[in-house]
Write a protein that holds these residues in place. Structure first.
Motif, PDB file in Angstrom:
ATOM      1  N   TYR A   1      44.083  46.659  50.649  1.00 42.16           N
ATOM      2  CA  TYR A   1      43.865  45.378  49.992  1.00 42.16           C
ATOM      3  C   TYR A   1      45.155  44.821  49.404  1.00 42.16           C
ATOM      4  CZ  TYR A   1      38.935  46.739  50.203  1.00 42.16           C
ATOM      5  OH  TYR A   1      37.690  47.119  50.639  1.00 42.16           O
TER       6      TYR A   1
ATOM      7  N   SER B   1      46.145  41.156  50.190  1.00 46.07           N
ATOM      8  CA  SER B   1      45.219  40.213  49.564  1.00 46.07           C
ATOM      9  C   SER B   1      45.414  40.163  48.054  1.00 46.07           C
ATOM     10  CB  SER B   1      43.777  40.616  49.880  1.00 46.07           C
ATOM     11  OG  SER B   1      43.535  40.527  51.268  1.00 46.07           O
ATOM     12  N   GLU B   2      45.590  41.317  47.439  1.00 42.81           N
ATOM     13  CA  GLU B   2      45.785  41.340  45.988  1.00 42.81           C
ATOM     14  C   GLU B   2      47.102  40.683  45.605  1.00 42.81           C
ATOM     15  OE1 GLU B   2      45.232  45.354  44.686  1.00 42.81           O
ATOM     16  OE2 GLU B   2      43.074  45.355  45.146  1.00 42.81           O
TER      17      GLU B   2
ATOM     18  N   LEU C   1      46.470  36.969  45.582  1.00 44.08           N
ATOM     19  CA  LEU C   1      45.734  36.487  44.412  1.00 44.08           C
ATOM     20  C   LEU C   1      46.597  36.483  43.158  1.00 44.08           C
ATOM     21  CD1 LEU C   1      42.282  38.258  44.952  1.00 44.08           C
ATOM     22  CD2 LEU C   1      43.093  36.092  45.870  1.00 44.08           C
TER      23      LEU C   1
ATOM     24  N   ALA D   1      36.001  35.314  50.981  1.00 41.55           N
ATOM     25  CA  ALA D   1      36.083  36.766  50.895  1.00 41.55           C
ATOM     26  C   ALA D   1      34.682  37.353  50.852  1.00 41.55           C
ATOM     27  CB  ALA D   1      36.866  37.192  49.650  1.00 41.55           C
TER      28      ALA D   1
ATOM     29  N   LEU E   1      33.893  42.107  47.125  1.00 43.42           N
ATOM     30  CA  LEU E   1      35.264  42.297  46.674  1.00 43.42           C
ATOM     31  C   LEU E   1      35.451  41.683  45.284  1.00 43.42           C
ATOM     32  CD1 LEU E   1      37.144  41.497  50.009  1.00 43.42           C
ATOM     33  CD2 LEU E   1      36.742  43.741  48.988  1.00 43.42           C
TER      34      LEU E   1
ATOM     35  N   TYR F   1      37.444  39.939  43.545  1.00 39.18           N
ATOM     36  CA  TYR F   1      38.548  38.991  43.471  1.00 39.18           C
ATOM     37  C   TYR F   1      38.475  38.044  42.273  1.00 39.18           C
ATOM     38  CZ  TYR F   1      40.118  40.386  48.153  1.00 39.18           C
ATOM     39  OH  TYR F   1      40.599  41.077  49.242  1.00 39.18           O
TER      40      TYR F   1
ATOM     41  N   CYS G   1      38.058  30.646  37.970  1.00 37.36           N
ATOM     42  CA  CYS G   1      37.705  30.851  39.369  1.00 37.36           C
ATOM     43  C   CYS G   1      36.381  30.148  39.625  1.00 37.36           C
ATOM     44  CB  CYS G   1      37.603  32.346  39.698  1.00 37.36           C
ATOM     45  SG  CYS G   1      36.986  32.689  41.362  1.00 37.36           S
TER      46      CYS G   1
END
Length: 343
Positions: A281, A284-285, A288, A309, A313, A315, A326
């Protein structure tokens, strides 16, 4: 050192002449092989591995196409995709000299025993070693192999619900030959994007970026991916949709978000979370946590990150930490579309 490399080093006496290493890890294998091999070429389609390999050897090749020269031998590190394995075997076998030798090395959990059967059409096969939870197989070519160019391995999908967008994919590229549910959901929620440059992060076959360029033709669209096959597929998708590369389109081979442009209006992504057979991950992390650094800092731009996603997950907490909020734009088929604007 990678366990696959360790298995190769247990059988050093088998390797001689000019050798192609395909899909190799960026470890010390090159240095260990150099003393007994007259010519060594490293072919990688992973930009991160390629960048590290260039620090170890001057003869490195980053592409979806194998090097043009001929070799006595080739060592292929087994990829995750069966279709990509077939591609590599066929294309590399066509680059070998008469009586050339193919070697295939991989982890047992990656399916090396199954993949060894893919060697059989090319000649007599033999398992040379089994250690470190890996296997090394040898194949002596039974005759010359005709080349099958990259374009002949492509699959084209026409996305009728999305203005008949054409997606051309290649072996090893995410969702090869089809549109995954997550990306389909994201494409339905790409209205009202901010002005400014747009980034398709982890572009794969370029479906998101091509859709964006058709929807926002006046804005520059950047396509970033670590994989040479993804970038090659993106070029094919652009051509299939009659989008010129010199008309506000920019392809980037990058290790991650750190290699993306700055001052972007929006970053759009179905973030990758697999690398080889291992789940990772990290890319992707990093997206973010670092995306905000690549967005337009102007308070008037409304620059944002918009991603899809898997619902499981975690996120949202990362987005809230780095963006302050978010927002869930949509959900379905086990996916969420998230929006985070720069504050």
């Amino acid at each position: 050192m990678d366990p696959r490399s360790e298995v190769i080093l247990r059988q050093l006496d088998f390797f001689k002449g000019s050798v192609l290493l395909a899909g190799l890890p960026a470890d010390q294998l090159i240095h260990a092989l150099k003393p007994q091999i007259s010519s060594l070429c490293a072919w990688s389609w992973h930009f991160g591995e390629y960048s590290a390999l260039t620090q170890l050897s001057s003869d490195c090749h980053f592409s979806a196409e194998p090097p043009e020269q001929q070799f006595d031998q080739a060592i292929i590190f087994l990829p995750k995709s069966k279709e990509l394995t077939n591609y590599l075997l066929q294309r590399i076998a066509s680059r070998l000299k008469p009586q050339g030798e193919l070697f295939l090395v991989g982890e047992k959990r990656a399916g090396i025993e199954r993949a060894a059967k893919q060697l059989q059409p090319y000649g007599k096969t033999l398992k040379l070693d089994s250690a470190r939870h890996c296997q090394l197989w040898q194949c002596n070519l039974s005759g010359p192999v005709n080349d099958k160019p990259l374009i002949d391995w492509a699959k084209t999908v026409v996305l009728e619900p999305f203005d008949h967008l054409k997606v051309v994919s290649l072996p090893g590229v995410f969702s090869h030959g089809e549109l995954d549910h997550g990306t389909a959901l994201l494409l339905q929620h790409l209205d009202n994007l901010p002005k400014g440059d747009l980034l398709d992060f982890g572009c794969g076959a370029g479906v998101i970026g091509c859709f964006l360029k058709k929807k926002y033709p006046q804005q520059t669209v950047h396509f970033l991916d670590v994989d040479a096959f993804a970038l090659a597929a993106t070029r094919l998708s652009l051509a299939a949709n009659q989008i010129a590369e010199d008309d506000g389109v920019h392809l980037i081979a990058g290790r991650g978000i750190a290699d993306a442009p700055h001052n972007l209006g929006a970053i759009i992504s179905n973030p990758p979370f697999h690398q080889g057979i291992h789940t990772s991950y990290q890319a992707s992390e990093d997206l973010l946590t670092q995306a905000v650094l690549h967005l337009n800092p102007s308070h008037y731009s409304g620059s944002e990150l918009r991603i899809v996603a898997n619902s499981f997950l975690k996120y949202p907490p990362l987005l809230k930490t780095h963006f302050g909020h978010c927002h869930v734009l949509a959900q379905g088929h086990g996916f969420h579309v998230y929006q985070a604007k720069r504050s």
